[in-house]
Scaffold this active site. Structure first.
Site, PDB file in Angstrom:
ATOM      1  N   SER A   1      -7.820  13.338  45.390  1.00 18.64           N
ATOM      2  CA  SER A   1      -7.803  14.688  45.962  1.00 18.64           C
ATOM      3  C   SER A   1      -8.189  15.648  44.852  1.00 18.64           C
ATOM      4  O   SER A   1      -8.014  15.339  43.668  1.00 18.64           O
ATOM      5  CB  SER A   1      -6.387  15.031  46.447  1.00 18.64           C
ATOM      6  OG  SER A   1      -6.251  16.422  46.640  1.00 18.64           O
TER       7      SER A   1
ATOM      8  N   TYR B   1       2.928  15.284  45.974  1.00 17.80           N
ATOM      9  CA  TYR B   1       1.543  14.948  46.315  1.00 17.80           C
ATOM     10  C   TYR B   1       0.626  15.102  45.092  1.00 17.80           C
ATOM     11  O   TYR B   1      -0.162  14.198  44.767  1.00 17.80           O
ATOM     12  CB  TYR B   1       1.071  15.852  47.459  1.00 17.80           C
ATOM     13  CG  TYR B   1      -0.305  15.539  47.992  1.00 17.80           C
ATOM     14  CD1 TYR B   1      -0.498  14.561  48.965  1.00 17.80           C
ATOM     15  CD2 TYR B   1      -1.430  16.216  47.526  1.00 17.80           C
ATOM     16  CE1 TYR B   1      -1.758  14.271  49.460  1.00 17.80           C
ATOM     17  CE2 TYR B   1      -2.697  15.929  48.014  1.00 17.80           C
ATOM     18  CZ  TYR B   1      -2.857  14.967  48.981  1.00 17.80           C
ATOM     19  OH  TYR B   1      -4.118  14.682  49.476  1.00 17.80           O
TER      20      TYR B   1
ATOM     21  N   LYS C   1      -1.522  12.138  43.081  1.00 18.62           N
ATOM     22  CA  LYS C   1      -2.983  12.118  42.918  1.00 18.62           C
ATOM     23  C   LYS C   1      -3.376  12.175  41.439  1.00 18.62           C
ATOM     24  O   LYS C   1      -4.378  11.575  41.028  1.00 18.62           O
ATOM     25  CB  LYS C   1      -3.617  13.267  43.707  1.00 18.62           C
ATOM     26  CG  LYS C   1      -3.399  13.173  45.232  1.00 18.62           C
ATOM     27  CD  LYS C   1      -3.974  11.889  45.842  1.00 18.62           C
ATOM     28  CE  LYS C   1      -3.880  11.889  47.361  1.00 18.62           C
ATOM     29  NZ  LYS C   1      -4.440  10.684  47.974  1.00 18.62           N
TER      30      LYS C   1
HETATM   31  P1  NAD Z   1      -4.609  11.493  58.007  1.00 19.02           P
HETATM   32  O1  NAD Z   1      -3.184  11.862  58.131  1.00 19.02           O
HETATM   33  O2  NAD Z   1      -5.544  11.750  59.117  1.00 19.02           O
HETATM   34  O3  NAD Z   1      -4.757   9.972  57.593  1.00 19.02           O
HETATM   35  C1  NAD Z   1      -3.853   9.312  56.735  1.00 19.02           C
HETATM   36  C2  NAD Z   1      -3.825   7.853  57.148  1.00 19.02           C
HETATM   37  O4  NAD Z   1      -2.967   7.134  56.242  1.00 19.02           O
HETATM   38  C3  NAD Z   1      -3.258   7.654  58.551  1.00 19.02           C
HETATM   39  O5  NAD Z   1      -4.001   6.665  59.212  1.00 19.02           O
HETATM   40  C4  NAD Z   1      -1.841   7.181  58.266  1.00 19.02           C
HETATM   41  O6  NAD Z   1      -1.289   6.415  59.325  1.00 19.02           O
HETATM   42  C5  NAD Z   1      -2.109   6.341  57.031  1.00 19.02           C
HETATM   43  N1  NAD Z   1      -0.889   5.971  56.333  1.00 19.02           N
HETATM   44  C6  NAD Z   1       0.148   6.763  55.948  1.00 19.02           C
HETATM   45  N2  NAD Z   1       1.111   6.026  55.380  1.00 19.02           N
HETATM   46  C7  NAD Z   1       0.673   4.743  55.386  1.00 19.02           C
HETATM   47  C8  NAD Z   1       1.224   3.510  54.958  1.00 19.02           C
HETATM   48  N3  NAD Z   1       2.440   3.471  54.380  1.00 19.02           N
HETATM   49  N4  NAD Z   1       0.507   2.379  55.138  1.00 19.02           N
HETATM   50  C9  NAD Z   1      -0.698   2.409  55.723  1.00 19.02           C
HETATM   51  N5  NAD Z   1      -1.265   3.546  56.161  1.00 19.02           N
HETATM   52  C10 NAD Z   1      -0.593   4.694  55.995  1.00 19.02           C
HETATM   53  O7  NAD Z   1      -5.116  12.266  56.687  1.00 19.02           O
HETATM   54  P2  NAD Z   1      -6.511  12.222  55.912  1.00 19.02           P
HETATM   55  O8  NAD Z   1      -6.810  13.621  55.570  1.00 19.02           O
HETATM   56  O9  NAD Z   1      -7.510  11.424  56.623  1.00 19.02           O
HETATM   57  O10 NAD Z   1      -6.050  11.500  54.565  1.00 19.02           O
HETATM   58  C11 NAD Z   1      -6.678  10.357  54.042  1.00 19.02           C
HETATM   59  C12 NAD Z   1      -6.621  10.405  52.524  1.00 19.02           C
HETATM   60  O11 NAD Z   1      -7.409  11.494  52.055  1.00 19.02           O
HETATM   61  C13 NAD Z   1      -5.218  10.585  51.931  1.00 19.02           C
HETATM   62  O12 NAD Z   1      -5.085   9.777  50.789  1.00 19.02           O
HETATM   63  C14 NAD Z   1      -5.218  12.048  51.549  1.00 19.02           C
HETATM   64  O13 NAD Z   1      -4.319  12.319  50.502  1.00 19.02           O
HETATM   65  C15 NAD Z   1      -6.663  12.238  51.119  1.00 19.02           C
HETATM   66  N6  NAD Z   1      -7.102  13.630  51.095  1.00 19.02           N
HETATM   67  C16 NAD Z   1      -7.241  14.337  52.251  1.00 19.02           C
HETATM   68  C17 NAD Z   1      -7.671  15.656  52.182  1.00 19.02           C
HETATM   69  C18 NAD Z   1      -7.872  16.511  53.395  1.00 19.02           C
HETATM   70  O14 NAD Z   1      -8.191  17.694  53.233  1.00 19.02           O
HETATM   71  N7  NAD Z   1      -7.731  15.993  54.606  1.00 19.02           N
HETATM   72  C19 NAD Z   1      -7.937  16.236  50.946  1.00 19.02           C
HETATM   73  C20 NAD Z   1      -7.767  15.476  49.801  1.00 19.02           C
HETATM   74  C21 NAD Z   1      -7.356  14.169  49.889  1.00 19.02           C
END
Ligand code: NAD
Length: 285
Positions: free
Chosen positions: A170, A183, A187
């Site tokens: 992130s 968080y 990261k």
């Molecule tokens: P999201 O909530 O749509 O997806 C997260 C996924 O992780 C879901 O499918 C959830 O069920 C799964 N998950 C959570 N705990 C779990 C576990 N213990 N075992 C297996 N799966 C698990 O969110 P997203 O935005 O798609 O996030 C995906 C990644 O991207 C994350 O690592 C998040 O930190 C990172 N991220 C997202 C953003 C953003 O703006 N959306 C920004 C920076 C980083």
């Protein structure tokens, strides 16, 4: 007559530009692949010709839909349930993948979560859960994938590398984030874990890299974009002036996983519309 310029790729969701067969014959595991970024990445890898394991921890129906979408490209896909923070479940998941798909070439360690709280109110459980899923989960999945990469080695017809690991980090691996210390710490940990693994595993021809998304429209951060006021506030942090789409990250993941980027080792690719460029200084500071 004035020539019309197609600006759809720069003003909205990027067009699909993935070459089919770029990852033909490769086996990919994407964690947290039934939602948001993981889902888009799993689909994009399938579109690029890879067979894909769609990991999920809850929400079998959504995972099945992703599998259906991927198999429509003529590749294999399957949904595997596992909590990435549970060692036994991660070991069982990777063993099953090797058994059923033959091997693993690409790991996208994407699963992640937030449990936000002001610092004095943050419980140990909130701190621990986020570290367990976001950091330990990536450690476990990377370790199990690495064992298989080392066992199999390079298969030149498939890829120049013995394996590729993409850690979903992130912008908060470098931008401090008040109210989200668990968080941001997770990261920051992902960044150093990724770089250390990259250094350790590069001689074995395993490429470890990370993607650092900025603000991407997914359920994890719905509050930040789902009203016009919230979106306007958010856009002040994004020089490129649009909120990211999961496909933006999926495209980066396909690129990093492919031999097009064979010499990219230990790098974090920021996919953030310029969020890490200190946008507050754009008007002089
Ligand atoms: P999201 O909530 O749509 O997806 C997260 C996924 O992780 C879901 O499918 C959830 O069920 C799964 N998950 C959570 N705990 C779990 C576990 N213990 N075992 C297996 N799966 C698990 O969110 P997203 O935005 O798609 O996030 C995906 C990644 O991207 C994350 O690592 C998040 O930190 C990172 N991220 C997202 C953003 C953003 O703006 N959306 C920004 C920076 C980083």
């Amino acid at each position: 007559m004035e020539e019309k310029v197609d600006v759809s790729a720069t003003q909205g969701v990027p067009r699909n530009v993935i070459p089919a067969h770029l990852l033909k014959g490769q086996k990919a595991l994407v964690t947290g692949a039934n939602s948001g970024i993981g889902r888009a990445t799993a689909v994009a890898l399938g579109r690029a010709g890879a067979d894909v394991v769609v990991n999920y921890v809850a929400g079998r129906e959504e995972a099945d839909k992703v599998v259906e979408e991927i198999t429509a490209f003529g590749v294999r896909a399957a949904a595997y349930e596992a909590d990435v923070s549970n060692e036994d479940q991660v070991v069982a998941m990777t063993e099953r993948m090797v058994e059923e798909f033959g091997t693993i070439d690409i790991l996208v360690a994407n699963a992640g979560m937030q449990r936000d709280a002001a610092f004095p109110e943050m419980s140990l459980a909130q701190w621990q859960k986020v570290l367990d899923v976001n950091l330990t989960g990536q450690f476990l999945c990377a370790r199990e994938a690495t064992k298989e990469f080392l066992r199999r080695g390079v298969v030149p017809e498939v890829s120049s590398a013995a394996g590729k690991i993409i850690c979903m980090s992130s912008v908060h691996q470098i931008i401090p984030w008040a109210g989200h210390v668990n968080y941001a710490a997770s990261k920051g940990g992902v960044q150093m874990m990724m770089e250390t693994l990259a250094q350790e595993l590069a001689p074995k021809k395993i490429r470890v890299n990370a993607i650092a998304p900025g603000a991407i429209r997914t359920p994890i951060n719905r509050d930040a974009w789902d009203t016009p006021d919230a979106e306007k506030d958010l856009l002040r942090l994004i020089p490129y002036d649009r909120v990211g789409d999961p496909q933006d990250i999926a495209h980066a993941a396909v690129g990093l996983a492919s031999d097009l980027m064979d010499y990219v080792v230990g790098t974090t690719l920021y996919v953030d519309g310029g969020m890490t460029l200190f946008p507050g200084f754009a008007t002089g500071g």
